[in-house]
Motif scaffolding. Sequence first.
Motif, PDB file in Angstrom:
ATOM      1  N   THR A  78      13.512  51.988  16.471  1.00  0.00           N
ATOM      2  CA  THR A  78      12.598  52.716  17.143  1.00  0.00           C
ATOM      3  C   THR A  78      11.336  51.841  17.656  1.00  0.00           C
ATOM      4  OG1 THR A  78      10.915  54.240  16.410  1.00  0.00           O
ATOM      5  CG2 THR A  78      11.448  52.791  14.675  1.00  0.00           C
ATOM      6  N   ARG A  79      10.681  52.418  18.516  1.00  0.00           N
ATOM      7  CA  ARG A  79       9.480  51.552  19.181  1.00  0.00           C
ATOM      8  C   ARG A  79       8.332  52.447  18.230  1.00  0.00           C
ATOM      9  NH1 ARG A  79      12.238  53.522  23.808  1.00  0.00           N
ATOM     10  NH2 ARG A  79      10.481  54.921  24.211  1.00  0.00           N
ATOM     11  N   GLU A  80       8.447  53.307  17.414  1.00  0.00           N
ATOM     12  CA  GLU A  80       7.235  53.830  16.895  1.00  0.00           C
ATOM     13  C   GLU A  80       6.511  52.640  15.924  1.00  0.00           C
ATOM     14  OE1 GLU A  80       6.255  57.608  14.026  1.00  0.00           O
ATOM     15  OE2 GLU A  80       8.055  57.394  14.596  1.00  0.00           O
ATOM     16  N   PRO A  86       0.265  58.223  18.571  1.00  0.00           N
ATOM     17  CA  PRO A  86       0.571  58.362  20.080  1.00  0.00           C
ATOM     18  C   PRO A  86       0.422  59.732  20.826  1.00  0.00           C
ATOM     19  CG  PRO A  86       2.469  58.285  18.487  1.00  0.00           C
ATOM     20  CD  PRO A  86       1.266  58.201  17.894  1.00  0.00           C
ATOM     21  N   ASP A 111       8.287  58.449  22.819  1.00  0.00           N
ATOM     22  CA  ASP A 111       7.552  57.911  21.520  1.00  0.00           C
ATOM     23  C   ASP A 111       7.118  58.722  20.426  1.00  0.00           C
ATOM     24  OD1 ASP A 111       8.444  55.510  22.584  1.00  0.00           O
ATOM     25  OD2 ASP A 111       6.400  54.814  23.369  1.00  0.00           O
ATOM     26  N   GLU A 116      14.492  58.155  23.648  1.00  0.00           N
ATOM     27  CA  GLU A 116      14.398  56.760  24.539  1.00  0.00           C
ATOM     28  C   GLU A 116      13.937  57.075  25.908  1.00  0.00           C
ATOM     29  OE1 GLU A 116      18.751  55.679  24.430  1.00  0.00           O
ATOM     30  OE2 GLU A 116      18.971  56.164  22.259  1.00  0.00           O
TER      31      GLU A 116
END
Length: 211
Positions: A78-80, A86, A111, A116
Motif C-alpha cells: 500500500t501507498r497509504e 488524503p 489512495d 492502484e
Amino acid sequence: MTLRLRVSFPDRPGALGQVARVLGTLGADILQVTVLERETGRAVDDFIVSWPGAPDSAAIRERLLAVPGLRVEGVWSTRESPGSAPDYDLLRHVAADPARAYPTLVDAVPDLVGAEWAVAVSAGGELVHRSWQAPAGLEETGSLVGVKVADLTSLRPSVLAAGPYRLMSLPVPGAALHVVLARTEGPPFHRAEVDRACRVLEIVSVIAASA
C-alpha cells in the motif's frame, strides 16, 4: 515496505491482541488498525504495518492462521501513509480548482481505498479521465479491462472482478460519468471502502457543480 493486511476473526475479547502478538513475532510494526465490519459475531479489520525486508505472503498467512477462527482475506502493498488525511487533501485541491474537480478526484481517489488506479468513464463508454497510475492501453471498443462499459455504469455503486482486477464502479451524482477504481492485489473492495469513496464523490460533485 508498508503492507495492508485484511483479516476476519471472531469478535471476542482478546482476539485482536492475538493478531497483534503474531504480527509482532514476525517483526511487523503496526502503524494503523481500521475496523471495517463488526457483524454476526465476527470482525473484519485492516492492519497497516511496516514490514522488515521483503514480505513472504504465504508465511504471513500461515502464522496468522495460528489464531483460532482467523481468516486472512488479503495481504498487499500500500501507498497509504498512516496518520495522513488524503480525503481532506483531495477535497482541498478540488475546492481550490473546481473546474478540474473530476481529474483531481481520479488522480487522488485510489489512495483513499487501497486501489492502484482509477478512471472516469462516460455513459457512452469514452475514457474521459485517467489517473497517472493507470496502465496504458486500457481503451478497447466498448470495454474496459475486459468488462463491457455497460456493466460498469450501473445506477448504483458496484464491485466486480475482471481477470486480475478487482473493480469498484461509482456513478457520479449529477453527471453522466462513472468513476472506476481497480487493484490487482488484495481482496475485493469492502462495502466500507465503497461507502468512503461514495461520500467523497458526493462532495466533489457538489463542488464541481458550483464551478
